[in-house]
Design a protein around this motif. Sequence first.
Motif: not given
Length: 464
Positions: A361-382, A411-414
């Motif tokens: 939901d930020g437009g259809g422009f050139t991809p740059r990556g992803f923002s992750i809303e999760a515990p630090a361990a999950v972010v590091q995993h990805m 509260d439902q998704a990792k």
Amino acid sequence: MRLFLCRGLLLAGFGLLTFAAQAQTAAPTKTDSINIRRLYDEALLRGQSYDNLRHLTGRIGARLSGSPQAQQAVDWGKLTMEKLGLDRVYLQEVMVPHWVRGAKEKGEIKPAKGKGIELNVCALGGSVGTGGKLRAGVVEVKTWAELAALPAEKVKGKFVFFNRPMNPTYVETGRAYGEAGDQRRNGAIEAAKRGAVGALVRSLTLAHDDFPHTGTMRYDEQVAKLPAAALSTNGADQLSQLLKADPGLTFELEMSCETLPEVKSYNVVGEITGSKYPAEIITVGGHLDSWDLGQGAHDDGTGCVQSMEVLRLLKATGLRPERTVRAVLFMNEENGVRGGEKYAALAKATGEKHLAAMESDGGGFTPRGFSIEAPAAVVQHMQQWQPLFVPYFSGAFEAGHAGTDIGPLKDQAKALIGYRCDSQRYFDLHHTAADTFDKVNRRELELGGASMASLIYLLSKYGL
């Protein structure tokens, strides 16, 4: 005893080796690199996002919740996903607000002397109308503190003109939008508390042009509901300059917008059942509704067609996901988030297990990556997967806000994941008549769908 000890040490060592092997299973492999290349090749050679967007914006157009066009978009989304040959396509019923803009709004500066000056204005979403022409003096503020400090007689019976610009020094434009957005959302409430008759708000954009930007606003049942309108940035600058020279000028506003009874609408859902872990769900989505001034191309037609394209790319490349992948076209993100809330409520009620949810939901422009809303361990995993995305210039994996429609799944998704593309032009078009199909680049759009599909592929294969 020594035998038992040795056996115990051997078992412990085996367990550690097994754990280490499992911990390394999320590391990218050569096969992953090859499969991601296949997804990108399919998107760039035969991608369908752009043509789907052409139909959605050109044949249907703006899709404000509750409108006939929103229902047409639901029908189109369902039919389009059915043509993909998915395992399941269905609708989720949801009641949505039904606000209508009415006739084109009119705004005019009335100097003490001389001819009136017309400005481009638009009603903020959810605003009440003016009941004819509303003319009053104007008081300009940039902060809540400025408004609070004004004597009552300076505000009562006037328009409060909120003229705080977005901060141009932020490279991340979403941050500037978030900081300036409170005046749009709450301006009418704070103006009403001081006895004003209406609110005028500087459009939320860094561009200097004549396009007023709509967007949702709020009311408080404890105070009067005032009409609230957005001025284009050029119009806001002009009004500010004229006020300095002529503090006694007046402004005339005419709006016929109104809120009608709620309407039944739907989220559109399509899915591919996981081959190994069908009970674990990965959701990817965008919002099908849009504001009514343009065609809702970047906001958020692009997110919808990219989400559907994720499923098509997985099918076209034969990369059947191990977990269930579900595309959702959410209804009513712009003025209520009813679709996102209903989706999460149904998932909870039926006991569904969501591994992750991704939103575009930020437009259809050139991809740059992803923002992750999760515990630090999950972010590091990805973040182990970043090297696979670097060749495609979309390797930014950072902790951060994911999205509005998937927010109720927190509260439902990792993990909640926001697809991120280059944001520099997005707020030039956001919520305006300029948000049209011709502003979308085919290659940028298809690259975004491939980037999303690649991360969904990895999530499906390795989990979290």
